[in-house]
Design a protein around this motif. Structure first.
Motif, mmCIF file in Angstrom:
data_model
loop_
_atom_site.group_PDB
_atom_site.id
_atom_site.type_symbol
_atom_site.label_atom_id
_atom_site.label_comp_id
_atom_site.label_asym_id
_atom_site.label_seq_id
_atom_site.Cartn_x
_atom_site.Cartn_y
_atom_site.Cartn_z
ATOM 1 N N ALA A 204 0.857 -1.192 0.000
ATOM 2 C CA ALA A 204 0.000 0.000 0.000
ATOM 3 C C ALA A 204 0.885 1.232 0.000
ATOM 4 O O ALA A 204 2.023 1.202 0.496
ATOM 5 C CB ALA A 204 -0.914 0.011 1.226
ATOM 6 N N THR A 205 0.381 2.302 -0.577
ATOM 7 C CA THR A 205 1.126 3.553 -0.569
ATOM 8 C C THR A 205 0.148 4.720 -0.440
ATOM 9 O O THR A 205 -1.007 4.624 -0.874
ATOM 10 C CB THR A 205 2.002 3.692 -1.835
ATOM 11 N N VAL A 206 0.611 5.807 0.159
ATOM 12 C CA VAL A 206 -0.231 6.968 0.437
ATOM 13 C C VAL A 206 0.188 8.133 -0.449
ATOM 14 O O VAL A 206 1.379 8.446 -0.557
ATOM 15 C CB VAL A 206 -0.123 7.383 1.920
ATOM 16 N N THR A 207 -0.787 8.758 -1.095
ATOM 17 C CA THR A 207 -0.532 9.954 -1.887
ATOM 18 C C THR A 207 -1.482 11.062 -1.454
ATOM 19 O O THR A 207 -2.561 10.802 -0.932
ATOM 20 C CB THR A 207 -0.732 9.693 -3.394
ATOM 21 N N SER A 208 -1.062 12.298 -1.703
ATOM 22 C CA SER A 208 -1.908 13.456 -1.407
ATOM 23 C C SER A 208 -1.731 14.468 -2.520
ATOM 24 O O SER A 208 -0.608 14.790 -2.904
ATOM 25 C CB SER A 208 -1.515 14.075 -0.062
ATOM 26 N N ASP A 209 -2.825 14.962 -3.062
ATOM 27 C CA ASP A 209 -2.780 15.918 -4.166
ATOM 28 C C ASP A 209 -3.104 17.333 -3.709
ATOM 29 O O ASP A 209 -3.800 17.538 -2.712
ATOM 30 C CB ASP A 209 -3.781 15.517 -5.249
ATOM 31 N N ASP A 210 -2.584 18.305 -4.447
ATOM 32 C CA ASP A 210 -2.936 19.731 -4.380
ATOM 33 C C ASP A 210 -2.106 20.544 -3.392
ATOM 34 O O ASP A 210 -2.181 21.772 -3.396
ATOM 35 C CB ASP A 210 -4.426 19.952 -4.095
ATOM 36 N N GLY A 211 -1.333 19.906 -2.526
ATOM 37 C CA GLY A 211 -0.392 20.651 -1.694
ATOM 38 C C GLY A 211 -0.992 21.470 -0.580
ATOM 39 O O GLY A 211 -0.475 22.546 -0.236
ATOM 40 N N TYR A 212 -2.055 20.990 0.055
ATOM 41 C CA TYR A 212 -2.608 21.716 1.201
ATOM 42 C C TYR A 212 -1.648 21.619 2.390
ATOM 43 O O TYR A 212 -1.113 20.552 2.691
ATOM 44 C CB TYR A 212 -3.975 21.156 1.585
ATOM 45 N N ARG A 213 -1.465 22.745 3.062
ATOM 46 C CA ARG A 213 -0.531 22.794 4.191
ATOM 47 C C ARG A 213 -0.930 21.847 5.318
ATOM 48 O O ARG A 213 -0.081 21.323 6.031
ATOM 49 C CB ARG A 213 -0.444 24.234 4.711
ATOM 50 N N CYS A 214 -2.215 21.592 5.472
ATOM 51 C CA CYS A 214 -2.672 20.724 6.555
ATOM 52 C C CYS A 214 -2.111 19.306 6.424
ATOM 53 O O CYS A 214 -2.033 18.576 7.419
ATOM 54 C CB CYS A 214 -4.194 20.661 6.592
ATOM 55 N N VAL A 215 -1.718 18.903 5.224
ATOM 56 C CA VAL A 215 -1.138 17.569 5.050
ATOM 57 C C VAL A 215 0.152 17.458 5.845
ATOM 58 O O VAL A 215 0.449 16.413 6.427
ATOM 59 C CB VAL A 215 -0.894 17.266 3.558
ATOM 60 N N ILE A 216 0.914 18.548 5.892
ATOM 61 C CA ILE A 216 2.146 18.561 6.675
ATOM 62 C C ILE A 216 1.862 18.885 8.138
ATOM 63 O O ILE A 216 2.367 18.215 9.049
ATOM 64 C CB ILE A 216 3.154 19.569 6.080
ATOM 65 N N GLU A 217 1.032 19.888 8.382
ATOM 66 C CA GLU A 217 0.792 20.323 9.758
ATOM 67 C C GLU A 217 -0.044 19.329 10.562
ATOM 68 O O GLU A 217 0.189 19.128 11.753
ATOM 69 C CB GLU A 217 0.114 21.696 9.759
ATOM 70 N N GLU A 218 -1.036 18.693 9.912
ATOM 71 C CA GLU A 218 -1.944 17.807 10.640
ATOM 72 C C GLU A 218 -1.834 16.338 10.208
ATOM 73 O O GLU A 218 -2.124 15.439 10.991
ATOM 74 C CB GLU A 218 -3.389 18.289 10.471
ATOM 75 N N GLY A 219 -1.411 16.117 8.966
ATOM 76 C CA GLY A 219 -1.279 14.742 8.487
ATOM 77 C C GLY A 219 0.054 14.112 8.824
ATOM 78 O O GLY A 219 0.116 12.917 9.161
ATOM 79 N N LEU A 220 1.146 14.892 8.747
ATOM 80 C CA LEU A 220 2.472 14.343 9.002
ATOM 81 C C LEU A 220 2.613 13.707 10.387
ATOM 82 O O LEU A 220 3.235 12.640 10.506
ATOM 83 C CB LEU A 220 3.540 15.427 8.788
ATOM 84 N N PRO A 221 2.056 14.295 11.463
ATOM 85 C CA PRO A 221 2.135 13.614 12.763
ATOM 86 C C PRO A 221 1.526 12.212 12.738
ATOM 87 O O PRO A 221 2.000 11.309 13.439
ATOM 88 C CB PRO A 221 1.349 14.542 13.695
ATOM 89 N N VAL A 222 0.493 12.014 11.914
ATOM 90 C CA VAL A 222 -0.108 10.680 11.774
ATOM 91 C C VAL A 222 0.855 9.763 11.030
ATOM 92 O O VAL A 222 1.071 8.613 11.426
ATOM 93 C CB VAL A 222 -1.458 10.759 11.029
ATOM 94 N N PHE A 223 1.445 10.257 9.931
ATOM 95 C CA PHE A 223 2.411 9.457 9.191
ATOM 96 C C PHE A 223 3.589 9.059 10.085
ATOM 97 O O PHE A 223 4.067 7.920 10.034
ATOM 98 C CB PHE A 223 2.932 10.228 7.978
ATOM 99 N N GLU A 224 4.044 10.001 10.918
ATOM 100 C CA GLU A 224 5.154 9.710 11.831
ATOM 101 C C GLU A 224 4.757 8.653 12.854
ATOM 102 O O GLU A 224 5.524 7.718 13.133
ATOM 103 C CB GLU A 224 5.585 10.991 12.554
ATOM 104 N N ALA A 225 3.587 8.794 13.438
ATOM 105 C CA ALA A 225 3.136 7.874 14.483
ATOM 106 C C ALA A 225 3.038 6.441 13.968
ATOM 107 O O ALA A 225 3.302 5.481 14.712
ATOM 108 C CB ALA A 225 1.792 8.328 15.048
ATOM 109 N N LEU A 226 2.676 6.298 12.695
ATOM 110 C CA LEU A 226 2.486 4.965 12.119
ATOM 111 C C LEU A 226 3.634 4.556 11.193
ATOM 112 O O LEU A 226 3.604 3.467 10.621
ATOM 113 C CB LEU A 226 1.168 4.925 11.346
ATOM 114 N N ASP A 227 4.631 5.444 11.048
ATOM 115 C CA ASP A 227 5.789 5.198 10.178
ATOM 116 C C ASP A 227 5.345 4.880 8.751
ATOM 117 O O ASP A 227 5.769 3.891 8.144
ATOM 118 C CB ASP A 227 6.654 4.063 10.732
ATOM 119 N N VAL A 228 4.494 5.742 8.216
ATOM 120 C CA VAL A 228 3.944 5.559 6.872
ATOM 121 C C VAL A 228 4.528 6.629 5.947
ATOM 122 O O VAL A 228 4.356 7.823 6.197
ATOM 123 C CB VAL A 228 2.406 5.670 6.886
#
Length: 339
Positions: free
Chosen positions: A102-126
């Motif tokens: 599985a792989t995760v992608t995000s389109d359009d470059g919204y800042r929330c992907v880094i500010e609010e999504g990245l902590p989730v990616f870090e927590a799950l090592d995704v």
């Protein structure tokens, strides 16, 4: 008194029984989801597509934006990660056997992907791939967010009366749909939107919603970046020359950023078959892309496009808490059946 206590006990008993029933339903649903994901992981790969990851969606984007809250994102990725192995977009695309990946992608470059999504990616090592557009990274406003702005401000009718007469509109198509119809040149649609804003002295305050160019430099090791074209126009609505500019300039922009991990995968704006054409495929291959990512909501569709040997891979867009329903619908689409 005894009758009162007896009545209270009956109420308490009913309440306890209700909570137990709810718990059993949740437990049963969870077991069904896990069994389904386990079975799915033995048959296919999975490419997830996200756009907004706002905890609270800005009011001017609320209607029309595909958004998944960080809490729902965590639940989805944690559930999927029990049975699928998350890999980078490049590892996924290069793998000869993508079953169970599985792989995760995000389109359009919204800042929330880094500010609010990245902590989730870090927590799950995704790992995640962010597909961005130079126009918004460099301080512009996404033209589809201009469309959403009109919808959320109840200005659609005024726009249509003043600037919408020249746009093609199929029977039954609403404003949101026909403004991204490939028969309407996207650049001309954006020009009409901007004229309306100028005429009414409106300036949508949305620039802060996107990742800035400066933020690309300090990227996280779990993140890589990819091209989503310069302006996110419907490529099939443009001339070959306009498409070349959109594709080549955006990839060149990303590759010019020092220290940035850049994939040569191209995320096709809007990502349905009618949104790109033969010219898109030929130009993308010539410019240096190896894969086209679509967003038609099908499970793992990988094919070759003519002699270019350009892979085409589809993605699935989870929505809120309906992960299993979304995946089942995607599976039916891949099988060519209705759902």
């Amino acid at each position: 008194m005894s009758r009162v206590r007896s009545g209270n006990h009956a109420v308490l008993g009913t309440q306890s029984g209700g909570r137990l029933t709810e718990w059993l339903i949740v437990k049963l649903d969870l077991e069904k989801e896990r069994a389904y994901l386990q079975d799915l992981s033995r048959r296919t790969g999975l490419v997830l597509l996200y756009h907004g990851l706002f905890g609270r969606v800005p009011s001017d984007l609320e209607q029309g934006l595909h958004n998944v809250s960080p809490e729902a994102l965590y639940q989805q990725l944690e559930a999927i990660g029990r049975f699928f192995r998350f890999v980078t977009i490049d590892e996924y695309c290069l793998s000869a056997d993508r079953v169970g990946l599985a792989t995760v992608t995000s389109d359009d470059g919204y800042r929330c992907v880094i500010e609010e999504g990245l902590p989730v990616f870090e927590a799950l090592d995704v790992p995640a791939a962010l597909f961005v557009n130079r126009a918004f990274v460099s301080g512009g406003v996404f033209w589809r967010d201009k469309v959403r702005f009109l919808i959320n401000r109840d200005l659609v009718q005024a726009f249509e009366q003043e600037h919408g007469q020249g746009l093609v509109r199929a029977s039954g198509q609403g404003f949101y749909r026909y403004t991204k119809d490939f028969r309407n040149n996207s650049r001309q649609v954006e020009t009409a939107l901007d004229r309306f804003f100028t005429d009414h002295d409106i300036q949508p305050d949305l620039k802060q919603a996107y990742v800035s160019q400066g933020e690309l430099v300090g990227h996280h090791p779990l993140l890589c970046f990819g091209s989503h074209t310069v302006s996110h126009y419907v490529l099939a609505s443009l001339s070959a020359e306009e498409q070349a500019h959109q594709i080549e300039d955006n990839l060149g922009f990303l590759r010019s950023q020092n220290g940035l991990t850049v994939t040569d995968v191209l995320s096709v704006p809007f990502g349905e078959r009618q949104d790109y054409n033969c010219a898109t495929v030929a130009l993308a291959a010539e410019i240096g892309h190896s894969v086209l990512l679509l967003s038609e909501g099908r499970l793992e569709d990988s094919t070759n496009q003519g002699s270019t040997k350009l892979k085409v891979i589809d993605r699935v867009m989870p929505r809120g808490n309906s992960l299993m329903a979304t995946l089942k619908k995607a599976e039916h689409k891949a099988a060519g059946s209705s759902y």
